[in-house]
Write an enzyme that holds these catalytic residues in place. Sequence first.
Site, PDB file in Angstrom:
ATOM      1  N   THR A 108      44.038 -17.785 -32.437  1.00 19.01           N
ATOM      2  CA  THR A 108      44.103 -18.133 -33.863  1.00 19.01           C
ATOM      3  C   THR A 108      44.618 -16.993 -34.738  1.00 19.01           C
ATOM      4  OG1 THR A 108      42.364 -19.741 -33.530  1.00 19.01           O
ATOM      5  CG2 THR A 108      42.635 -18.946 -35.766  1.00 19.01           C
TER       6      THR A 108
ATOM      7  N   ASN B 170      38.133 -22.149 -23.762  1.00 18.16           N
ATOM      8  CA  ASN B 170      38.898 -23.014 -24.668  1.00 18.16           C
ATOM      9  C   ASN B 170      38.145 -23.198 -25.995  1.00 18.16           C
ATOM     10  OD1 ASN B 170      40.931 -24.892 -25.464  1.00 18.16           O
ATOM     11  ND2 ASN B 170      41.278 -25.296 -23.283  1.00 18.16           N
TER      12      ASN B 170
ATOM     13  N   ASN C   9      44.564 -25.707 -17.622  1.00 15.17           N
ATOM     14  CA  ASN C   9      43.678 -26.156 -18.698  1.00 15.17           C
ATOM     15  C   ASN C   9      42.897 -27.353 -18.181  1.00 15.17           C
ATOM     16  OD1 ASN C   9      42.443 -27.129 -20.967  1.00 15.17           O
ATOM     17  ND2 ASN C   9      44.335 -27.584 -22.093  1.00 15.17           N
TER      18      ASN C   9
ATOM     19  N   CYS D 192      40.583 -31.429 -20.205  1.00 18.36           N
ATOM     20  CA  CYS D 192      41.374 -32.633 -20.433  1.00 18.36           C
ATOM     21  C   CYS D 192      40.676 -33.836 -19.823  1.00 18.36           C
ATOM     22  CB  CYS D 192      42.736 -32.513 -19.749  1.00 18.36           C
ATOM     23  SG  CYS D 192      43.699 -31.166 -20.365  1.00 18.36           S
TER      24      CYS D 192
ATOM     25  N   LYS E 140      52.511 -22.779 -24.360  1.00 13.75           N
ATOM     26  CA  LYS E 140      51.896 -24.064 -24.693  1.00 13.75           C
ATOM     27  C   LYS E 140      51.561 -24.798 -23.405  1.00 13.75           C
ATOM     28  CE  LYS E 140      54.504 -25.887 -28.599  1.00 13.75           C
ATOM     29  NZ  LYS E 140      53.737 -26.733 -29.476  1.00 13.75           N
ATOM     30  N   GLY E 141      50.571 -25.668 -23.423  1.00 11.05           N
ATOM     31  CA  GLY E 141      50.270 -26.467 -22.246  1.00 11.05           C
ATOM     32  C   GLY E 141      51.459 -27.337 -21.858  1.00 11.05           C
TER      33      GLY E 141
END
Length: 318
Positions: free
Chosen positions: A278, A204, A138, A141, A56-57
């Site tokens: 996903t 992303n 990432n 943002c 996870k980020g």
Amino acid sequence: MVSSRGVNPTDRVDLSVQVGALRLANPIIAASGTFGYGLEFAHLVDLNRLGGFVTKGISLQPIEGAPAPRLCETPSGMLNAVGLQNVGVEVFIKDKLPLLRKYNTHVIVNVFGVCLEDYVEVIRQLEEAEGISAYELNISCPNVKKGGMQFGSDPALVEEVVGAARRAARQRPLWVKLMPLVTDIGLIAKTAERAGADALTVANTFPAMAIDFRTQKSLLGNLTGGLSGPAIKPITLRLVWEVSKSTNIPILGLGGVETATDVMDYVSVGASAVQVGTASFSDPKASESIVGALAGALEAVNIFTFNDLRGAFSREVG
Ligand SMILES: Cc1cc2nc3c(=O)[nH]c(=O)nc-3n(C[C@H](O)[C@H](O)[C@H](O)COP(=O)(O)O)c2cc1C
């Protein structure tokens, strides 16, 4: 799976790949935000069978995330607005990382921030910790110090954030995860490469929304979200191809990977490895199942070294 000749294809097919300095046993990596901290999946998936997984980020401070509902199904895909919920870097290092060290797979830590200094400080703290193979930045943002403009949408901001992260990441490879919805992804990719990225993750989720016109309400608590799943695969496949034409560093392709065929498509257009996102929601074992299917799928088309397929489409079309 055992072939008609009675030998397991995994014994004959070399699935290993090189992503910069990292050697992966196979090209299948579970994607950030869809695999928790890895630990949540450990009772269902043999983590040691994956090429690696991305956490996870992780941000400087813990984040509670967006209001419910956070997920919504769409035709051939899914919308999410999780709001980057996570425990924060301190708790991650103290509580999660020690448990991950017993697994023999690559742990890639996804890092994000709302300003340049956040990215740098998260990496600085992670640099002190053991058991991390690489960082994935990432850059989808908002930069609160630049009026909320997303880092990944502007070459100057990309240069700044990747350059700063590069200087902070002294010991480990730096992967940069690109935003898909930009005017010229080749330019952004080249900028990230020049600023010190060791590899590029493409890409992303796509900004998207779903509403119910009867209530005039969004199907997500956050009004808009990110689209992922098979619906985006043809779009990200092209993005991977574009990035491979513009840069010389390894690419991690992702967007709708569900089968060995999807993996082979991404690698043909230039990816070195793929990530599975996903697909883990409908089947938590998806990434491990793809690893299991890949050797047989390659052998069926007479390929015995996975890496030989890399860029084959691009060589064909010139
Ligand atoms: C619920 C959810 C949460 C996500 N969280 C993150 C995240 O924290 N950091 C990140 O870089 N990408 C995040 N992503 C994006 C995925 O890693 C991936 O780039 C995207 O979903 C496309 O791949 P897919 O079609 O295989 O899901 C998230 C995606 C989903 C569906």
